[in-house]
Scaffold this motif. Structure first.
Motif, short mmCIF file in Angstrom:
data_model
loop_
_atom_site.label_atom_id
_atom_site.label_comp_id
_atom_site.label_asym_id
_atom_site.label_seq_id
_atom_site.Cartn_x
_atom_site.Cartn_y
_atom_site.Cartn_z
N ILE A 40 0.81 -1.21 0.00
CA ILE A 40 0.00 0.00 0.00
C ILE A 40 0.84 1.26 0.00
O ILE A 40 0.38 2.34 -0.37
CB ILE A 40 -0.96 0.00 1.23
CG1 ILE A 40 -2.07 1.04 1.08
CG2 ILE A 40 -0.18 0.25 2.51
CD1 ILE A 40 -3.12 0.65 0.09
N ALA A 41 2.13 1.14 0.39
CA ALA A 41 2.98 2.32 0.56
C ALA A 41 3.06 3.17 -0.70
O ALA A 41 2.96 4.40 -0.65
CB ALA A 41 4.38 1.89 1.01
N VAL A 42 3.24 2.51 -1.86
CA VAL A 42 3.38 3.27 -3.11
C VAL A 42 2.03 3.63 -3.72
O VAL A 42 1.98 4.29 -4.76
CB VAL A 42 4.21 2.47 -4.14
CG1 VAL A 42 5.62 2.26 -3.65
CG2 VAL A 42 3.56 1.12 -4.44
N SER A 43 0.94 3.21 -3.08
CA SER A 43 -0.39 3.44 -3.63
C SER A 43 -1.12 4.58 -2.95
O SER A 43 -2.21 4.97 -3.39
CB SER A 43 -1.23 2.17 -3.52
OG SER A 43 -0.57 1.07 -4.09
N LEU A 44 -0.57 5.11 -1.86
CA LEU A 44 -1.29 6.13 -1.11
C LEU A 44 -1.52 7.39 -1.93
O LEU A 44 -2.61 8.00 -1.88
CB LEU A 44 -0.53 6.45 0.18
CG LEU A 44 -0.44 5.30 1.20
CD1 LEU A 44 0.43 5.72 2.38
CD2 LEU A 44 -1.82 4.88 1.68
N ILE A 45 -0.51 7.81 -2.68
CA ILE A 45 -0.66 9.01 -3.50
C ILE A 45 -1.69 8.79 -4.61
O ILE A 45 -2.60 9.60 -4.79
CB ILE A 45 0.70 9.44 -4.09
CG1 ILE A 45 1.67 9.85 -2.96
CG2 ILE A 45 0.52 10.59 -5.08
CD1 ILE A 45 1.23 11.05 -2.16
N PRO A 46 -1.59 7.70 -5.42
CA PRO A 46 -2.63 7.48 -6.44
C PRO A 46 -4.04 7.33 -5.87
O PRO A 46 -5.00 7.83 -6.47
CB PRO A 46 -2.17 6.17 -7.11
CG PRO A 46 -0.71 6.09 -6.87
CD PRO A 46 -0.50 6.72 -5.52
N ILE A 47 -4.19 6.66 -4.74
CA ILE A 47 -5.51 6.52 -4.13
C ILE A 47 -6.03 7.88 -3.67
O ILE A 47 -7.21 8.21 -3.85
CB ILE A 47 -5.45 5.53 -2.96
CG1 ILE A 47 -5.23 4.11 -3.48
CG2 ILE A 47 -6.74 5.59 -2.13
CD1 ILE A 47 -4.99 3.09 -2.39
N GLY A 48 -5.14 8.69 -3.07
CA GLY A 48 -5.54 10.03 -2.66
C GLY A 48 -6.02 10.87 -3.83
O GLY A 48 -7.02 11.60 -3.73
N LEU A 49 -5.33 10.77 -4.96
CA LEU A 49 -5.74 11.51 -6.16
C LEU A 49 -7.08 10.99 -6.69
O LEU A 49 -7.92 11.78 -7.13
CB LEU A 49 -4.66 11.39 -7.24
CG LEU A 49 -3.33 12.08 -6.94
CD1 LEU A 49 -2.30 11.74 -8.02
CD2 LEU A 49 -3.52 13.59 -6.84
#
Length: 473
Positions: A40-49
């Motif tokens: 999930i670490a690298v997915s937080l920014i895309p999910i936030g967007l």
């Protein structure tokens, strides 16, 4: 498939051999938690967007899983001790598949957080079940660490957590962030098939004896479990978002803690045997080291990856690639040191590597050369490869064999207490964006943990005795 008897290194018959068919389902089940924790670490920014949510909200994707895991691990571990690992393993891995499907189809951030909570609960059984079965095989074969599988389990768990961001980055790059949830469906199916075929159907729990109802629902301390869950949940909800307006949460946590102590000291077969636990100082120190280590390493995993994407401008897959040296180093270090019985040396070396990581992060900024980022990853990989492995081996030597499942679950609980503290620190350091100034503030927390971890490792004399015991077994 191994024969009923096995040969030692000299080629002479030494008794029953470890059933190596168990290795694959045990390792696969135990890595479900670390791989979901780290992907999930690298997915937080895309999910936030995707959902228009800032880091202070997407951090609940991290905290939700850790809260469920921290509460669930010792509870499920006690269920493993009582009913045996097979039923818990199969039920929990089924829940992992359902949670992965829910996350892949989630229409909102709230539903996605719910899926992460279910993932946390579903991944609770793999590690306690594996440790319980290893103890069972040790008794059956007369081997202290059957076939070296304890080392394989340690390496798999440590390195999976490190490779998770790289795998997550690859999945996000290929199919978007929903892929990191969908991948749990085939993993769940693989666990169910292998678990059904290979895990023993009947394994008398080590806690079972003539004086208890272990192995039956009547033997469960359900009120103790409920008080423990309420205590930990209210405490962690306050830690994740401390404020004066939430003063009632620590009050409730304290009341539940008092009720838990009174309850567990009165019942004959408590969920948490406080008398044994408090009397086992070496094990308590291992739990403390676990919390310190993972507060720092999870702060690095989540804070550093968000900084790489936000301040350095890397994509999710590029950020995952930058973390590959961390994975590679952790694998090599674990393979080189996994079978060595030394405990204190591993902990001290891992603490020093973590301290060096923090010192480099204090001077890092958006213009830092790629070489510096690689060195940071290598040093953190040394810590990943040494400290968690040493703590797990210490627990295997220090814990009561009849409560191996719940003791292993508590080790994961203390690990995720550190992870929750780390996610709170990340949210405080990056209120709006992952800036270099915020990374430096976060690094100060990491540095304090690394220094305390070093001191705790240096002064613990029991680690030397544990090394001797391991070497003699």
């Amino acid at each position: 498939m191994t024969s009923p008897t096995g040969d030692n290194a000299a080629g002479t018959v030494s008794g029953p051999a470890f059933d190596r068919r168990l290795t694959t389902p045990l390792v696969l089940g135990s890595i479900l938690n670390p791989v979901n924790s780290s992907m999930i670490a690298v997915s937080l920014i895309p999910i936030g967007l995707a959902f228009g949510a800032p880091p202070s909200e997407t951090v609940w994707l991290v905290s939700g899983l850790y809260l469920a895991t921290a509460v669930g691990q010792p509870v499920v571990g006690r269920l493993v001790d009582t009913f045996g690992p097979r039923r818990l393993y199969l039920a929990a891995t089924t829940l992992v598949g359902l949670a992965g499907l829910l996350g892949a189809l989630a229409p909102s951030l709230g539903v996605l957080v719910g899926a992460r909570v279910l993932l946390g609960l579903g991944t609770c059984a793999g590690y306690p079940a594996a440790m319980s079965l290893l103890r069972s095989e040790a008794r059956r074969t007369g081997q202290h660490s059957p076939g070296g599988v304890l080392t394989v389990l340690s390496i798999a768990n440590q390195t999976t957590g490190v490779i998770g961001p790289s795998v997550g980055g690859l999945l996000v790059g290929l199919a978007g962030w929903r892929a990191i949830f969908a991948v749990n469906v085939p993993l769940s199916i693989a666990c169910l098939v292998l678990g059904s075929l290979r895990l023993p159907r009947e394994m008398p729990p080590p806690a079972a004896d003539a004086d208890t109802d272990a192995g039956t629902a009547e033997g469960l301390d359900v009120p103790g479990m409920a008080l423990f869950a309420a205590m930990l949940t209210t405490l962690l909800l306050f830690v994740m978002a401390p404020s004066g307006a939430r003063w009632f949460l620590p009050v409730l946590a304290t009341a539940c803690a008092v009720g838990l102590v009174v309850r567990e000291l009165r019942v004959p077969d408590p969920f948490l045997d406080l008398r044994v636990l408090v009397g086992n100082a070496p094990l308590l120190r291992t739990y403390a080291r676990q919390t310190l280590c993972y507060t720092a390493t999870y702060a690095f995993m989540y804070g550093y990856t968000q900084w790489l994407e936000d301040s350095r401008g890397y994509s999710a897959s590029q950020a995952g690639a930058v973390l590959l040296p961390t994975f590679g180093t952790a694998v090599v270090v674990s393979l080189l040191t996994g079978r060595h019985p030394e405990l204190r040396g591993k902990l001290v070396a891992g603490s020093l590597a973590l301290t060096a990581t923090c010192l480099l992060l204090l001077v890092a900024d958006a213009a830092s050369p790629l070489g510096l980022l690689v060195v940071v990853g290598v040093l953190c990989g040394v810590t990943q490869g040494l400290v968690g492995l040493a703590n797990q081996n210490a627990l295997y030597l220090q814990a009561d064999p009849s409560r191996m499942g719940s003791s292993a679950g508590l080790l994961r609980t203390f690990m995720y207490l550190g992870a929750i503290a780390a996610s709170a620190a990340v949210a405080a350091a990056f209120p709006r964006r992952a800036s270099s100034a915020g990374l430096h503030h976060l690094t100060v927390v990491m540095l304090a943990c690394s220094v305390l971890l070093l001191l705790a490792s240096l002064v613990d004399r029991s680690l030397g005795r544990a090394r001797v015991a391991a070497a003699q077994a």
